[in-house]
Design an enzyme around this catalytic site. Structure first.
Site, PDB file in Angstrom:
ATOM      1  N   ASP A   1       0.809  -1.226   0.000  1.00 55.47           N
ATOM      2  CA  ASP A   1       0.000   0.000   0.000  1.00 55.47           C
ATOM      3  C   ASP A   1       0.837   1.269   0.000  1.00 55.47           C
ATOM      4  O   ASP A   1       0.435   2.302   0.549  1.00 55.47           O
ATOM      5  CB  ASP A   1      -0.969   0.012   1.204  1.00 55.47           C
ATOM      6  CG  ASP A   1      -1.884  -1.192   1.209  1.00 55.47           C
ATOM      7  OD1 ASP A   1      -2.244  -1.657   0.114  1.00 55.47           O
ATOM      8  OD2 ASP A   1      -2.234  -1.669   2.304  1.00 55.47           O
ATOM      9  N   GLU A   2       1.991   1.223  -0.617  1.00 51.41           N
ATOM     10  CA  GLU A   2       2.891   2.375  -0.642  1.00 51.41           C
ATOM     11  C   GLU A   2       2.453   3.410  -1.683  1.00 51.41           C
ATOM     12  O   GLU A   2       2.982   4.528  -1.703  1.00 51.41           O
ATOM     13  CB  GLU A   2       4.321   1.923  -0.972  1.00 51.41           C
ATOM     14  CG  GLU A   2       4.946   0.966   0.040  1.00 51.41           C
ATOM     15  CD  GLU A   2       4.680  -0.497  -0.285  1.00 51.41           C
ATOM     16  OE1 GLU A   2       3.834  -0.774  -1.168  1.00 51.41           O
ATOM     17  OE2 GLU A   2       5.315  -1.359   0.347  1.00 51.41           O
ATOM     18  N   GLY A   3       1.527   3.012  -2.556  1.00 50.90           N
ATOM     19  CA  GLY A   3       1.128   3.893  -3.655  1.00 50.90           C
ATOM     20  C   GLY A   3       1.691   3.398  -4.989  1.00 50.90           C
ATOM     21  O   GLY A   3       1.873   4.183  -5.930  1.00 50.90           O
ATOM     22  N   LYS A   4       1.924   2.092  -5.083  1.00 51.82           N
ATOM     23  CA  LYS A   4       2.472   1.506  -6.318  1.00 51.82           C
ATOM     24  C   LYS A   4       1.547   1.774  -7.502  1.00 51.82           C
ATOM     25  O   LYS A   4       1.997   2.079  -8.601  1.00 51.82           O
ATOM     26  CB  LYS A   4       2.651  -0.017  -6.152  1.00 51.82           C
ATOM     27  CG  LYS A   4       3.627  -0.413  -5.060  1.00 51.82           C
ATOM     28  CD  LYS A   4       3.687  -1.916  -4.878  1.00 51.82           C
ATOM     29  CE  LYS A   4       2.431  -2.512  -4.290  1.00 51.82           C
ATOM     30  NZ  LYS A   4       2.133  -2.122  -2.900  1.00 51.82           N
TER      31      LYS A   4
ATOM     32  N   GLY B   1      -4.531  -4.307  -3.734  1.00 52.89           N
ATOM     33  CA  GLY B   1      -5.498  -3.275  -4.068  1.00 52.89           C
ATOM     34  C   GLY B   1      -4.699  -2.053  -4.480  1.00 52.89           C
ATOM     35  O   GLY B   1      -4.039  -1.449  -3.642  1.00 52.89           O
ATOM     36  N   HIS B   2      -4.704  -1.738  -5.759  1.00 61.19           N
ATOM     37  CA  HIS B   2      -3.892  -0.625  -6.271  1.00 61.19           C
ATOM     38  C   HIS B   2      -4.827   0.484  -6.738  1.00 61.19           C
ATOM     39  O   HIS B   2      -5.680   0.269  -7.592  1.00 61.19           O
ATOM     40  CB  HIS B   2      -2.991  -1.111  -7.417  1.00 61.19           C
ATOM     41  CG  HIS B   2      -1.976  -2.116  -6.970  1.00 61.19           C
ATOM     42  ND1 HIS B   2      -1.085  -2.723  -7.827  1.00 61.19           N
ATOM     43  CD2 HIS B   2      -1.682  -2.616  -5.743  1.00 61.19           C
ATOM     44  CE1 HIS B   2      -0.310  -3.547  -7.139  1.00 61.19           C
ATOM     45  NE2 HIS B   2      -0.664  -3.508  -5.877  1.00 61.19           N
TER      46      HIS B   2
ATOM     47  N   LYS C   1      -0.597   4.253  -8.030  1.00 53.97           N
ATOM     48  CA  LYS C   1      -0.470   5.630  -8.508  1.00 53.97           C
ATOM     49  C   LYS C   1       0.808   5.796  -9.325  1.00 53.97           C
ATOM     50  O   LYS C   1       0.811   6.428 -10.382  1.00 53.97           O
ATOM     51  CB  LYS C   1      -0.464   6.621  -7.332  1.00 53.97           C
ATOM     52  CG  LYS C   1       0.048   7.943  -7.835  1.00 53.97           C
ATOM     53  CD  LYS C   1       0.141   9.113  -6.972  1.00 53.97           C
ATOM     54  CE  LYS C   1       0.951  10.154  -7.751  1.00 53.97           C
ATOM     55  NZ  LYS C   1       0.829  11.498  -7.292  1.00 53.97           N
TER      56      LYS C   1
ATOM     57  N   GLN D   1       2.067  -6.118  -3.114  1.00 52.39           N
ATOM     58  CA  GLN D   1       2.547  -6.212  -1.730  1.00 52.39           C
ATOM     59  C   GLN D   1       3.838  -5.389  -1.571  1.00 52.39           C
ATOM     60  O   GLN D   1       3.946  -4.350  -2.188  1.00 52.39           O
ATOM     61  CB  GLN D   1       2.757  -7.679  -1.315  1.00 52.39           C
ATOM     62  CG  GLN D   1       1.447  -8.476  -1.154  1.00 52.39           C
ATOM     63  CD  GLN D   1       0.828  -8.923  -2.470  1.00 52.39           C
ATOM     64  OE1 GLN D   1       1.474  -9.598  -3.254  1.00 52.39           O
ATOM     65  NE2 GLN D   1      -0.408  -8.575  -2.715  1.00 52.39           N
TER      66      GLN D   1
HETATM   67  P1  GDP Z   1      -0.701   0.308  -3.553  1.00 50.16           P
HETATM   68  O1  GDP Z   1      -1.312  -0.968  -3.060  1.00 50.16           O
HETATM   69  O2  GDP Z   1       0.758   0.376  -3.285  1.00 50.16           O
HETATM   70  O3  GDP Z   1      -1.038   0.608  -4.980  1.00 50.16           O
HETATM   71  O4  GDP Z   1      -1.367   1.470  -2.668  1.00 50.16           O
HETATM   72  P2  GDP Z   1      -2.940   1.634  -2.314  1.00 50.16           P
HETATM   73  O5  GDP Z   1      -3.653   2.092  -3.523  1.00 50.16           O
HETATM   74  O6  GDP Z   1      -3.439   0.424  -1.618  1.00 50.16           O
HETATM   75  O7  GDP Z   1      -2.859   2.755  -1.189  1.00 50.16           O
HETATM   76  C1  GDP Z   1      -2.302   4.003  -1.457  1.00 50.16           C
HETATM   77  C2  GDP Z   1      -3.377   5.089  -1.206  1.00 50.16           C
HETATM   78  O8  GDP Z   1      -2.753   6.344  -1.123  1.00 50.16           O
HETATM   79  C3  GDP Z   1      -4.382   5.199  -2.336  1.00 50.16           C
HETATM   80  O9  GDP Z   1      -5.620   5.556  -1.795  1.00 50.16           O
HETATM   81  C4  GDP Z   1      -3.817   6.333  -3.193  1.00 50.16           C
HETATM   82  O10 GDP Z   1      -4.832   7.008  -3.927  1.00 50.16           O
HETATM   83  C5  GDP Z   1      -3.233   7.226  -2.146  1.00 50.16           C
HETATM   84  N1  GDP Z   1      -2.057   8.004  -2.542  1.00 50.16           N
HETATM   85  C6  GDP Z   1      -1.027   7.653  -3.359  1.00 50.16           C
HETATM   86  N2  GDP Z   1      -0.076   8.596  -3.384  1.00 50.16           N
HETATM   87  C7  GDP Z   1      -0.516   9.589  -2.547  1.00 50.16           C
HETATM   88  C8  GDP Z   1       0.043  10.839  -2.124  1.00 50.16           C
HETATM   89  O11 GDP Z   1       1.153  11.225  -2.489  1.00 50.16           O
HETATM   90  N3  GDP Z   1      -0.703  11.578  -1.238  1.00 50.16           N
HETATM   91  C9  GDP Z   1      -1.912  11.159  -0.789  1.00 50.16           C
HETATM   92  N4  GDP Z   1      -2.543  11.940   0.073  1.00 50.16           N
HETATM   93  N5  GDP Z   1      -2.460   9.997  -1.171  1.00 50.16           N
HETATM   94  C10 GDP Z   1      -1.768   9.218  -2.026  1.00 50.16           C
HETATM   95  P1  IMO Z   2      -0.862  -4.219  -2.201  1.00 47.43           P
HETATM   96  O1  IMO Z   2      -0.407  -4.779  -3.525  1.00 47.43           O
HETATM   97  C1  IMO Z   2      -1.031  -4.601   2.143  1.00 47.43           C
HETATM   98  C2  IMO Z   2      -1.099  -8.686   3.753  1.00 47.43           C
HETATM   99  C3  IMO Z   2      -2.369  -9.160   4.445  1.00 47.43           C
HETATM  100  C4  IMO Z   2      -1.789 -10.151   5.449  1.00 47.43           C
HETATM  101  C5  IMO Z   2      -0.631 -10.782   4.653  1.00 47.43           C
HETATM  102  C6  IMO Z   2      -0.971 -12.116   4.012  1.00 47.43           C
HETATM  103  O2  IMO Z   2      -2.158  -3.498  -2.268  1.00 47.43           O
HETATM  104  O3  IMO Z   2       0.225  -3.449  -1.561  1.00 47.43           O
HETATM  105  P2  IMO Z   2      -2.502 -12.833   1.945  1.00 47.43           P
HETATM  106  O4  IMO Z   2      -3.967 -12.638   1.706  1.00 47.43           O
HETATM  107  O5  IMO Z   2      -1.647 -12.225   0.883  1.00 47.43           O
HETATM  108  O6  IMO Z   2      -2.143 -14.249   2.224  1.00 47.43           O
HETATM  109  O7  IMO Z   2      -2.208 -12.020   3.316  1.00 47.43           O
HETATM  110  O8  IMO Z   2      -0.281  -9.854   3.654  1.00 47.43           O
HETATM  111  N1  IMO Z   2      -1.286  -8.172   2.373  1.00 47.43           N
HETATM  112  C7  IMO Z   2      -1.230  -6.884   2.040  1.00 47.43           C
HETATM  113  N2  IMO Z   2      -1.081  -5.781   2.812  1.00 47.43           N
HETATM  114  N3  IMO Z   2      -1.106  -4.488   0.798  1.00 47.43           N
HETATM  115  C8  IMO Z   2      -1.226  -5.593   0.018  1.00 47.43           C
HETATM  116  O9  IMO Z   2      -1.166  -5.541  -1.324  1.00 47.43           O
HETATM  117  C9  IMO Z   2      -1.332  -6.854   0.635  1.00 47.43           C
HETATM  118  N4  IMO Z   2      -1.473  -8.114   0.178  1.00 47.43           N
HETATM  119  C10 IMO Z   2      -1.431  -8.918   1.240  1.00 47.43           C
HETATM  120  O10 IMO Z   2      -3.042  -8.100   5.079  1.00 47.43           O
HETATM  121  O11 IMO Z   2      -1.228  -9.460   6.531  1.00 47.43           O
HETATM  122 MG    MG Z   3      -2.862  -1.637  -1.813  1.00 45.48          MG
END
Ligand code: GDP
Ligand code: IMO
Ligand code: MG
Length: 408
Positions: free
Chosen positions: A12-15, A39-40, A17, A198
């Site tokens: 969830d680092e923002g990959k 979830g991206h 985006k 991840q």
């Molecule tokens: P991913 O799994 O690495 O793609 O990240 P997620 O989409 O799960 O979570 C990142 C969240 O941060 C999303 O809701 C993005 O829309 C949001 N996001 C990404 N970059 C930024 C940023 O620079 N600032 C803010 N406020 N939100 C951001």
């Molecule tokens: P993105 O790509 C954050 C976490 C789950 C759990 C562990 C194992 O959006 O960054 P799993 O269902 O994969 O066997 O769960 O990994 N996890 C994530 N946490 N972002 C994800 O993906 C994740 N995918 C799995 O919460 O702790």
């Molecule tokens: Mg995510």
């Protein structure tokens, strides 16, 4: 040129985006690991797209997107996601390709995943998407692959219940199935982006085992899971947030604590909208962990970093950052392998002044306030890796480039 984008923390680092941003200049985007546990999120033109299986280049009409060998694919979810994209006006037919060697997640796997997790002495808190079950079957050589669904001979041998499940998708899936390595050879010389899922600390080998996912989210996974050999990768970018989050259970040394940090966790969670894009669970939040980030850089040959969510700290008077782990009378600067050790360390938190002004409209590094530039430079010095891109908002446009992404 090939560029790999991985998460350098716990996901969830923002990959999403960043891949979407870089994809404007790419020909192909290959997701190389994981499944619908990811979830991206992409925000563009006022619309939010949440992708789980479809690579984050899909919004560009001329870009080809590929689901790689290293993925585990829930076929019904994939077509559900494509249907949703279609409803938002995204045309995908002819542009989405699936490796015929990728594994398939069958309908019963989710339940099995959830049951297994509740039976664990220390549950991981999986996403319940059947990911661990699919990878376990794969390793046990008992898995089902895309080729088994699209190939007539293999398909005939499947139990009737499975054939019934695949029937509505089979024709379309057959048109999408490819030999990924052959495809890569044909696309040599183009700009290819590999999208990780991840993050390094959730990687099966490098992460905080056993509190990890079951795929290879590390950069090395891009080669195997993306149809290339290791020499096929030119550049590795690691994405990290200005702070840390983690979903599910497992060690998190720099996690905010109410007794030490007051209401900081709730504050950052609300400002950063830190709720899981797949399960909606509140994400655990903490200080940026430089020990873990440096570990990610070193173990993945990260050439450049992408820092996201710097704007979430806009109103902070002071910003803490974890620069070591206190363990007995030692201060560790590396991530210990043992999860028990990692659970018992005390973070060393250093504080820096905040900037207390909004960064969302800044488009160059020089426009950032001195305190924000100092924060970035402090990180670079510690992890010995440059921060090439800084994100100051969720929209594609809210991005600062310090080094042109498609140059080596
Ligand atoms: P991913 O799994 O690495 O793609 O990240 P997620 O989409 O799960 O979570 C990142 C969240 O941060 C999303 O809701 C993005 O829309 C949001 N996001 C990404 N970059 C930024 C940023 O620079 N600032 C803010 N406020 N939100 C951001
Ligand atoms: P993105 O790509 C954050 C976490 C789950 C759990 C562990 C194992 O959006 O960054 P799993 O269902 O994969 O066997 O769960 O990994 N996890 C994530 N946490 N972002 C994800 O993906 C994740 N995918 C799995 O919460 O702790
Ligand atoms: Mg995510």
């Amino acid at each position: 040129m090939t560029t790999v984008v991985i998460g350098a923390q716990w996901g969830d680092e923002g990959k999403g985006k960043i891949v979407d941003f870089l994809a404007s200049q790419a020909d192909d985007i290959v997701r190389f690991s994981g499944g619908a546990n990811a979830g991206h999120t992409i925000v563009h033109g006022g619309t939010t797209y949440k992708l789980h299986l479809v690579p984050s280049g899909i919004l560009y009409p001329d870009t080809q997107v590929l689901l790689g060998v290293g993925m585990v694919i829930d076929v019904a979810s994939l077509f559900g996601e494509l249907e949703e994209l279609e409803q938002k006006g995204v045309r995908w037919r002819g542009r989405v390709h699936v490796s015929d060697r990728a594994h398939v997640v069958l309908p019963g796997y989710s339940e099995e995943d959830r049951e297994l997790d509740t039976k664990r002495r220390r549950p991981i808190g999986t996403t319940g998407r059947g990911i661990g079950v699919a990878y376990a079957r794969k390793a046990a050589r008992d898995g089902l692959r895309v080729c088994d669904v699209v190939d007539d001979l293999a398909y005939r041998e499947l139990p009737e219940s499975e054939r019934r499940y695949f029937e509505p998708y089979r024709d379309e899936l057959s048109r999408m199935a490819i030999d990924l390595s052959e495809y890569m050879i044909a696309r040599r010389g183009r700009r290819i982006l590999f999208e990780g899922a991840q993050g390094v600390l959730l990687d099966l080998d490098l992460g905080t085992y056993p509190f990890v996912s079951s795929g290879t989210s590390a950069a090395a996974g891009a080669a195997l899971g993306g149809g290339l050999g290791p020499r096929g990768i030119d550049r590795v970018l690691g994405v990290f947030k200005a702070y840390s989050t983690r979903v599910g259970n497992g060690p998190f040394p720099s996690e905010f604590r109410a007794d030490r940090d007051g209401g900081l966790e709730e504050h950052i969670r609300e400002r950063g909208a830190e709720y899981g894009a797949t399960t909606g669970r509140p994400r655990r939040c903490g200080y940026l962990d430089l020990v873990a980030l440096r570990y990610a850089c070193r173990s993945n040959s990260i050439d450049g970093l992408v820092m996201t969510k710097l704007d979430v700290y806009d109103d902070a008077g002071r910003i803490g950052v974890c620069t070591g782990y206190r363990y007995g009378n030692q201060t560790l600067k590396t991530v210990p392998a043992g999860v028990r050790t990692l659970e018992s360390v005390e973070p060393v938190i250093e504080e820096m002044p905040g900037w207390q002004e909004p960064l969302g409209d800044r488009r160059s590094f020089d426009e950032l306030p001195a305190a924000a530039r100092n924060y970035v430079q402090m990180i670079e010095d510690y992890v010995e890796t440059p921060v090439d891109i800084i994100s100051v908002g969720s929209d594609r446009s809210e991005t600062i480039i310090r080094k042109e992404p498609w140059t080596q």
